[in-house]
Design a protein around this motif. Structure first.
Motif, PDB file in Angstrom:
ATOM      1  N   ASP A 184      10.242   7.899 -10.219  1.00 25.75           N
ATOM      2  CA  ASP A 184       9.620   6.735 -10.854  1.00 25.75           C
ATOM      3  C   ASP A 184      10.676   5.761 -11.361  1.00 25.75           C
ATOM      4  O   ASP A 184      10.575   4.550 -11.148  1.00 25.75           O
ATOM      5  CB  ASP A 184       8.727   7.172 -12.021  1.00 25.75           C
ATOM      6  CG  ASP A 184       7.342   7.634 -11.591  1.00 25.75           C
ATOM      7  OD1 ASP A 184       6.848   7.174 -10.539  1.00 25.75           O
ATOM      8  OD2 ASP A 184       6.749   8.452 -12.322  1.00 25.75           O
TER       9      ASP A 184
ATOM     10  N   THR B  46       9.574  20.104  -9.896  1.00 27.86           N
ATOM     11  CA  THR B  46       8.968  19.009  -9.125  1.00 27.86           C
ATOM     12  C   THR B  46       8.601  17.858 -10.047  1.00 27.86           C
ATOM     13  O   THR B  46       8.857  16.689  -9.731  1.00 27.86           O
ATOM     14  CB  THR B  46       7.729  19.506  -8.369  1.00 27.86           C
ATOM     15  OG1 THR B  46       8.099  20.600  -7.530  1.00 27.86           O
ATOM     16  CG2 THR B  46       7.102  18.400  -7.533  1.00 27.86           C
ATOM     17  N   ARG B  47       8.012  18.155 -11.201  1.00 27.42           N
ATOM     18  CA  ARG B  47       7.634  17.106 -12.157  1.00 27.42           C
ATOM     19  C   ARG B  47       8.863  16.316 -12.627  1.00 27.42           C
ATOM     20  O   ARG B  47       8.799  15.091 -12.748  1.00 27.42           O
ATOM     21  CB  ARG B  47       6.894  17.718 -13.341  1.00 27.42           C
ATOM     22  CG  ARG B  47       5.489  18.156 -12.994  1.00 27.42           C
ATOM     23  CD  ARG B  47       4.759  18.825 -14.170  1.00 27.42           C
ATOM     24  NE  ARG B  47       3.484  19.332 -13.709  1.00 27.42           N
ATOM     25  CZ  ARG B  47       3.295  20.553 -13.198  1.00 27.42           C
ATOM     26  NH1 ARG B  47       4.307  21.416 -13.107  1.00 27.42           N
ATOM     27  NH2 ARG B  47       2.106  20.923 -12.778  1.00 27.42           N
TER      28      ARG B  47
ATOM     29  N   LYS C 141       5.807   4.269  -6.637  1.00 25.80           N
ATOM     30  CA  LYS C 141       5.400   5.406  -5.812  1.00 25.80           C
ATOM     31  C   LYS C 141       4.298   5.075  -4.807  1.00 25.80           C
ATOM     32  O   LYS C 141       4.120   5.797  -3.841  1.00 25.80           O
ATOM     33  CB  LYS C 141       4.990   6.584  -6.692  1.00 25.80           C
ATOM     34  CG  LYS C 141       3.807   6.320  -7.587  1.00 25.80           C
ATOM     35  CD  LYS C 141       3.618   7.471  -8.555  1.00 25.80           C
ATOM     36  CE  LYS C 141       2.544   7.175  -9.574  1.00 25.80           C
ATOM     37  NZ  LYS C 141       2.473   8.242 -10.582  1.00 25.80           N
TER      38      LYS C 141
ATOM     39  N   TRP D 251       1.185  13.671  -9.508  1.00 26.09           N
ATOM     40  CA  TRP D 251       2.003  12.461  -9.578  1.00 26.09           C
ATOM     41  C   TRP D 251       1.489  11.351  -8.680  1.00 26.09           C
ATOM     42  O   TRP D 251       1.525  10.169  -9.037  1.00 26.09           O
ATOM     43  CB  TRP D 251       3.445  12.830  -9.224  1.00 26.09           C
ATOM     44  CG  TRP D 251       4.417  11.709  -9.247  1.00 26.09           C
ATOM     45  CD1 TRP D 251       4.733  10.913 -10.312  1.00 26.09           C
ATOM     46  CD2 TRP D 251       5.233  11.264  -8.167  1.00 26.09           C
ATOM     47  NE1 TRP D 251       5.703   9.999  -9.959  1.00 26.09           N
ATOM     48  CE2 TRP D 251       6.025  10.199  -8.641  1.00 26.09           C
ATOM     49  CE3 TRP D 251       5.388  11.670  -6.846  1.00 26.09           C
ATOM     50  CZ2 TRP D 251       6.943   9.532  -7.842  1.00 26.09           C
ATOM     51  CZ3 TRP D 251       6.308  11.008  -6.044  1.00 26.09           C
ATOM     52  CH2 TRP D 251       7.066   9.950  -6.550  1.00 26.09           C
TER      53      TRP D 251
ATOM     54  N   TRP E 145       3.066  17.612  -7.249  1.00 20.93           N
ATOM     55  CA  TRP E 145       3.161  16.449  -6.351  1.00 20.93           C
ATOM     56  C   TRP E 145       1.866  15.643  -6.403  1.00 20.93           C
ATOM     57  O   TRP E 145       1.877  14.417  -6.517  1.00 20.93           O
ATOM     58  CB  TRP E 145       3.444  16.965  -4.946  1.00 20.93           C
ATOM     59  CG  TRP E 145       3.681  15.953  -3.880  1.00 20.93           C
ATOM     60  CD1 TRP E 145       2.816  15.630  -2.862  1.00 20.93           C
ATOM     61  CD2 TRP E 145       4.846  15.143  -3.663  1.00 20.93           C
ATOM     62  NE1 TRP E 145       3.371  14.682  -2.049  1.00 20.93           N
ATOM     63  CE2 TRP E 145       4.620  14.365  -2.504  1.00 20.93           C
ATOM     64  CE3 TRP E 145       6.051  15.010  -4.335  1.00 20.93           C
ATOM     65  CZ2 TRP E 145       5.549  13.463  -2.013  1.00 20.93           C
ATOM     66  CZ3 TRP E 145       6.984  14.113  -3.837  1.00 20.93           C
ATOM     67  CH2 TRP E 145       6.735  13.349  -2.694  1.00 20.93           C
TER      68      TRP E 145
ATOM     69  N   CYS F  96       9.880  13.983  -9.832  1.00 22.51           N
ATOM     70  CA  CYS F  96       8.952  12.852  -9.731  1.00 22.51           C
ATOM     71  C   CYS F  96       9.235  11.815 -10.816  1.00 22.51           C
ATOM     72  O   CYS F  96       9.181  10.608 -10.555  1.00 22.51           O
ATOM     73  CB  CYS F  96       7.510  13.348  -9.803  1.00 22.51           C
ATOM     74  SG  CYS F  96       6.997  14.308  -8.352  1.00 22.51           S
TER      75      CYS F  96
END
Length: 115
Positions: free
Chosen positions: A47, A39-40, A57, A83, A80, A43
């Motif tokens: 970006d 997930t990171r 975002k 972020w 999530w 993200c």
């Protein structure tokens, strides 16, 4: 006018039309990672793509998150929320799926944003 960003073999990563950015599905690069770290990575990709489209975002409108194991949803949610600022959370659905193409792909994220 329609603008297309970052062409792949089968699609463009982002298509802009009428001030709305439509993203294709994004997966992590390192499939050895768990749900949170995949997930990171996604993200971080978001970006970069948002910036390339002149957005960020805070302008996310909606997200569809496909996961192969709902048991990893808490790890995904943690990443999530690391972020995103809670004042700019998009609408969201998390959908459990049997497969995302390979057994190592745990998550795929599709978002829509404004410019």
């Amino acid at each position: 006018m329609t603008k297309r960003i970052e062409k792949t073999k089968i699609m463009h990563r982002v298509v802009e039309h009428g001030g709305v950015l439509y993203f294709g599905g994004l997966v992590a690069d390192d499939m050895t990672l768990g749900m949170g770290d995949q997930t990171r990575q996604i993200c971080a990709k978001l970006d970069k793509l948002l910036a390339a489209a002149g957005s960020d975002k805070t302008k996310l409108l909606t997200a569809q998150i496909y996961v192969t194991d709902m048991g990893g949803k808490n790890d995904m949610n943690t990443a999530w929320l690391e972020w995103l600022d809670d004042a700019h959370l998009p609408s969201r659905a998390t959908i459990g799926v049997a497969s995302l193409g390979s057994p190592e792909t745990l998550i795929e994220v599709v978002v829509t944003a404004s410019t």
